[in-house]
Motif scaffolding. Sequence first.
Motif, PDB file in Angstrom:
ATOM      1  N   ARG A 564     -47.582 -45.430 -25.845  1.00  0.00           N
ATOM      2  CA  ARG A 564     -47.938 -45.394 -27.261  1.00  0.00           C
ATOM      3  C   ARG A 564     -47.479 -44.052 -27.836  1.00  0.00           C
ATOM      4  O   ARG A 564     -47.818 -42.991 -27.305  1.00  0.00           O
ATOM      5  CB  ARG A 564     -49.457 -45.526 -27.397  1.00  0.00           C
ATOM      6  N   SER A 565     -46.724 -44.137 -28.926  1.00  0.00           N
ATOM      7  CA  SER A 565     -46.152 -42.931 -29.515  1.00  0.00           C
ATOM      8  C   SER A 565     -47.251 -41.948 -29.928  1.00  0.00           C
ATOM      9  O   SER A 565     -48.261 -42.343 -30.515  1.00  0.00           O
ATOM     10  CB  SER A 565     -45.328 -43.335 -30.752  1.00  0.00           C
ATOM     11  N   TRP A 566     -47.019 -40.661 -29.596  1.00  0.00           N
ATOM     12  CA  TRP A 566     -47.984 -39.647 -30.030  1.00  0.00           C
ATOM     13  C   TRP A 566     -47.979 -39.519 -31.564  1.00  0.00           C
ATOM     14  O   TRP A 566     -48.993 -39.175 -32.166  1.00  0.00           O
ATOM     15  CB  TRP A 566     -47.606 -38.278 -29.449  1.00  0.00           C
ATOM     16  N   ASP A 567     -46.817 -39.797 -32.164  1.00  0.00           N
ATOM     17  CA  ASP A 567     -46.681 -39.553 -33.606  1.00  0.00           C
ATOM     18  C   ASP A 567     -47.018 -40.752 -34.483  1.00  0.00           C
ATOM     19  O   ASP A 567     -47.290 -40.583 -35.673  1.00  0.00           O
ATOM     20  CB  ASP A 567     -45.238 -39.119 -33.924  1.00  0.00           C
ATOM     21  N   HIS A 568     -46.926 -41.965 -33.902  1.00  0.00           N
ATOM     22  CA  HIS A 568     -47.110 -43.187 -34.718  1.00  0.00           C
ATOM     23  C   HIS A 568     -48.047 -44.097 -33.929  1.00  0.00           C
ATOM     24  O   HIS A 568     -47.605 -44.724 -32.954  1.00  0.00           O
ATOM     25  CB  HIS A 568     -45.761 -43.880 -34.945  1.00  0.00           C
ATOM     26  N   ASP A 569     -49.311 -44.181 -34.317  1.00  0.00           N
ATOM     27  CA  ASP A 569     -50.260 -44.770 -33.370  1.00  0.00           C
ATOM     28  C   ASP A 569     -50.248 -46.288 -33.314  1.00  0.00           C
ATOM     29  O   ASP A 569     -50.973 -46.866 -32.524  1.00  0.00           O
ATOM     30  CB  ASP A 569     -51.670 -44.188 -33.562  1.00  0.00           C
ATOM     31  N   ASN A 570     -49.381 -46.967 -34.075  1.00  0.00           N
ATOM     32  CA  ASN A 570     -49.201 -48.416 -33.880  1.00  0.00           C
ATOM     33  C   ASN A 570     -47.791 -48.731 -33.374  1.00  0.00           C
ATOM     34  O   ASN A 570     -47.275 -49.822 -33.562  1.00  0.00           O
ATOM     35  CB  ASN A 570     -49.511 -49.202 -35.170  1.00  0.00           C
ATOM     36  N   LEU A 571     -47.188 -47.737 -32.695  1.00  0.00           N
ATOM     37  CA  LEU A 571     -45.829 -47.938 -32.141  1.00  0.00           C
ATOM     38  C   LEU A 571     -45.831 -47.672 -30.633  1.00  0.00           C
ATOM     39  O   LEU A 571     -46.348 -46.651 -30.182  1.00  0.00           O
ATOM     40  CB  LEU A 571     -44.847 -46.967 -32.815  1.00  0.00           C
ATOM     41  N   TRP A 572     -45.203 -48.592 -29.878  1.00  0.00           N
ATOM     42  CA  TRP A 572     -45.047 -48.429 -28.428  1.00  0.00           C
ATOM     43  C   TRP A 572     -43.555 -48.422 -28.090  1.00  0.00           C
ATOM     44  O   TRP A 572     -42.779 -49.188 -28.673  1.00  0.00           O
ATOM     45  CB  TRP A 572     -45.718 -49.588 -27.689  1.00  0.00           C
ATOM     46  N   LEU A 573     -43.162 -47.539 -27.177  1.00  0.00           N
ATOM     47  CA  LEU A 573     -41.782 -47.537 -26.679  1.00  0.00           C
ATOM     48  C   LEU A 573     -41.850 -47.850 -25.185  1.00  0.00           C
ATOM     49  O   LEU A 573     -42.524 -47.124 -24.433  1.00  0.00           O
ATOM     50  CB  LEU A 573     -41.115 -46.175 -26.887  1.00  0.00           C
ATOM     51  N   VAL A 574     -41.193 -48.926 -24.751  1.00  0.00           N
ATOM     52  CA  VAL A 574     -41.287 -49.324 -23.340  1.00  0.00           C
ATOM     53  C   VAL A 574     -39.892 -49.522 -22.743  1.00  0.00           C
ATOM     54  O   VAL A 574     -38.913 -49.708 -23.462  1.00  0.00           O
ATOM     55  CB  VAL A 574     -42.110 -50.631 -23.175  1.00  0.00           C
ATOM     56  N   GLY A 575     -39.836 -49.495 -21.406  1.00  0.00           N
ATOM     57  CA  GLY A 575     -38.569 -49.641 -20.694  1.00  0.00           C
ATOM     58  C   GLY A 575     -38.352 -48.420 -19.807  1.00  0.00           C
ATOM     59  O   GLY A 575     -39.221 -47.550 -19.694  1.00  0.00           O
ATOM     60  N   GLY A 601     -52.743 -51.711 -22.543  1.00  0.00           N
ATOM     61  CA  GLY A 601     -53.181 -50.720 -23.527  1.00  0.00           C
ATOM     62  C   GLY A 601     -53.005 -51.225 -24.949  1.00  0.00           C
ATOM     63  O   GLY A 601     -53.866 -51.030 -25.819  1.00  0.00           O
ATOM     64  N   LEU A 602     -51.904 -51.916 -25.174  1.00  0.00           N
ATOM     65  CA  LEU A 602     -51.617 -52.458 -26.509  1.00  0.00           C
ATOM     66  C   LEU A 602     -52.643 -53.527 -26.881  1.00  0.00           C
ATOM     67  O   LEU A 602     -53.144 -53.572 -28.013  1.00  0.00           O
ATOM     68  CB  LEU A 602     -50.184 -53.013 -26.501  1.00  0.00           C
ATOM     69  N   GLU A 603     -52.977 -54.374 -25.916  1.00  0.00           N
ATOM     70  CA  GLU A 603     -53.982 -55.415 -26.194  1.00  0.00           C
ATOM     71  C   GLU A 603     -55.331 -54.773 -26.519  1.00  0.00           C
ATOM     72  O   GLU A 603     -56.025 -55.190 -27.451  1.00  0.00           O
ATOM     73  CB  GLU A 603     -54.080 -56.376 -25.001  1.00  0.00           C
ATOM     74  N   ARG A 604     -55.667 -53.709 -25.778  1.00  0.00           N
ATOM     75  CA  ARG A 604     -56.930 -53.006 -26.082  1.00  0.00           C
ATOM     76  C   ARG A 604     -56.908 -52.460 -27.509  1.00  0.00           C
ATOM     77  O   ARG A 604     -57.859 -52.543 -28.249  1.00  0.00           O
ATOM     78  CB  ARG A 604     -57.138 -51.845 -25.096  1.00  0.00           C
ATOM     79  N   ALA A 605     -55.729 -51.909 -27.889  1.00  0.00           N
ATOM     80  CA  ALA A 605     -55.620 -51.345 -29.239  1.00  0.00           C
ATOM     81  C   ALA A 605     -55.773 -52.454 -30.293  1.00  0.00           C
ATOM     82  O   ALA A 605     -56.431 -52.269 -31.322  1.00  0.00           O
ATOM     83  CB  ALA A 605     -54.286 -50.637 -29.396  1.00  0.00           C
ATOM     84  N   LEU A 606     -55.180 -53.613 -30.031  1.00  0.00           N
ATOM     85  CA  LEU A 606     -55.293 -54.714 -31.000  1.00  0.00           C
ATOM     86  C   LEU A 606     -56.733 -55.209 -31.106  1.00  0.00           C
ATOM     87  O   LEU A 606     -57.177 -55.653 -32.165  1.00  0.00           O
ATOM     88  CB  LEU A 606     -54.373 -55.875 -30.597  1.00  0.00           C
ATOM     89  N   GLU A 607     -57.451 -55.106 -29.994  1.00  0.00           N
ATOM     90  CA  GLU A 607     -58.875 -55.504 -30.039  1.00  0.00           C
ATOM     91  C   GLU A 607     -59.723 -54.442 -30.724  1.00  0.00           C
ATOM     92  O   GLU A 607     -60.927 -54.610 -30.876  1.00  0.00           O
ATOM     93  CB  GLU A 607     -59.401 -55.685 -28.605  1.00  0.00           C
TER      94      GLU A 607
END
Length: 610
Positions: A564-575, A601-607
């Motif tokens: 999860r991006s430190w700067d944009h809290d609804n953005l994930w960078l994966v790979g 982690g993303l699912e937790r954030a969406l919840e």
Amino acid sequence: MSEMHYDAVIVGAGISGALIAKQLAAKGRNVLILEAGADGGAEASTYRSYVDAYHLTEVKVPNSPYPANPSAPSPSVLDVGPIAPGRPDTAGYFVQNGPNPFRSNYTRVTGGTMMHWLGTCLRMQPNDFRTRSAYGQGVDWPLSYDDLAPWYERAEWEIGVSGDKSENEFGGIHFSKDYDFPMEPIPKSFSDRWFEEGVRGMEVALPNGETKTLSVSTTPQGRNSTPRKGSYKVGGEKQPPYGAAGATGAYAFQGQRCEGNSSCVPICPIQAKYNALKTLSQALRQKGRVEIRSQSVVSKIETDGATGRVTGVVYKRYEFPGAPAWEMKRVTADAYVLATNAIENAKLALASGLCPTSGQLGRNLMDHPYVMVWGRAPRPVGPFRGPGSTASFPDFRDGGFRTKKAAVRLELANWGWNFAANAPYSDVARLVEGEYLFGPELRARLRDEVQHQVRIGIMPEQLPSALNRVSVNPAYRDSLGEPRPVLDYAVDAYSRAGVLQGMDICQQIFQRLGIENRSTYDPNDPGYVSEAGRGFVYFGAGHNAGTHRIGASRHDSVTDLDGRSWDHDNLWLVGCGAMPTIATSNPTLTMTALVLKAAAGLERALEGKS
Ligand SMILES: Cc1cc2nc3c(=O)[nH]c(=O)nc-3n(C[C@H](O)[C@H](O)[C@H](O)COP(=O)(O)OP(=O)(O)OC[C@H]3O[C@@H](n4cnc5c(N)ncnc54)[C@H](O)[C@@H]3O)c2cc1C
Ligand code: SF4
């Protein structure tokens, strides 16, 4: 112009994007995947057309089955040339500043680069996560082997890995008691067993005073063998046996059992080898809704200047590959995921002005600069059968020498001098055009020459360096007007020293087994480098990594441990871009473990729980 609002928009339909989609959809989420590749990529007829193209092409490089797409161009290993100081090489898709060329590629089709990966699925070793503390090199990861171990189990399950636990417990790698690989190991090849017998008990003394006793271990692989019997636990959860070959019902996606077609790179004709289409097909069957929108090249990630949150994704929808025009579209979601491969992720994020705080975005680009040593065995060893590699010498993947030299994995190859010298095509050409042989005499000579071919691949770790980087420059654009990746890349002295040590070990193995060394390195090859007065040629391994590393602090990493991006809290960078170091294992299994962790982690954030 916004369309429907989604729970998550994922950019890229490779394994990273497919896995996130599958995990979110299993929780009932609505997910849109935007994919740059052409329509029809997930259909059986398209896969068949790739296999046909592979059969017809003369030059069987990784991208050759997949049609060139000017609207979503991919780099090709055939485009790599020498780089003159101060003059970038712009002949291919990459703009290469050098000083050394980046020799790897990736593929922009639905299913991504795993369409032509080899399938090697190794775990990293515990010390690989702490090279700064242990050896004063690279950086420590923000998590340990033990932290990642449950995610490794899930990753091996998602990919469907065949392996032998007992042969992979080296260098501190350990497995939970009630866990085993989903499928039985792919057997060692005849040549693997010949090497294993030949080096039994052999000790290698290293210049730093360490001594290693050689061993040959089977390689865990993302390809179907035979299912294991009985039920067991994956990530602590009870699972039924992995279905593998002949599977029906819920396991029908798994493809056939590996039958040794020997074309894993660039394509497995029977889908015995894992590819991301398998995960995409599962994602589409979850209770949530997954939509894949292809011919959609994401161009910009928009953010709110005040909050930093991503507000939408702009993409260019082209009508057919090479179309002169395109339509601009925009889509919104609660969460956004970049899953376009380490180089494209960095390029897209940089072009969108994202993740500025650490200054690390795009930096620390790594690969495995792959060097080959090859020779003629004193007896026939049966090459050109089965997967490209089924075993390796793991003994130099860790050791005190890492304070000065890169660790290396020595990979035993099954396809003779194919990669090193274009065999057997070059053998045929030499015997026909050079020695004018034909008929039974030609066949006998070919049998003799080809059957004795052996090769070892040296895969050194590469340290993260701020100088090795992806950047964007408005002067260089593709036909859609999108920036092309600009690369600065060098193979440093640490990796080169590791390669030289690896070459010396190979020479000792060759001497012990009576193998005549036939390795030659052309000083005019773009990948020719030298160290301590000795030259060799490196190739890319396709293991593009490190450009948006995870970390414990916003000051030296691009994202947190979950991507999860430190700067944009609804953005994930994966790979693989998430990996702080690359070690000596092919990276996709570790990447997959991280992607699964990110999905949780993303699912937790969406919840709304974090
Ligand atoms: C020849 C070769 C052999 C390999 N063998 C191995 C191996 O044996 N073991 C191993 O561990 N790893 C191997 N790899 C590496 C492995 O393939 C990658 O680690 C893996 O594919 C990365 O997955 P990904 O989903 O992150 O990226 P990708 O698989 O590259 O997928 C990215 C997706 O994003 C899409 N995309 C890109 N840009 C955009 C955009 N702007 N908008 C929308 N979509 C976009 C692409 O079309 C693609 O579908 C190999 C690689 C190569 C090249
Ligand atoms: S050896 Fe053949 S059947 Fe097995 S994975 Fe490779 S291409 Fe597929």
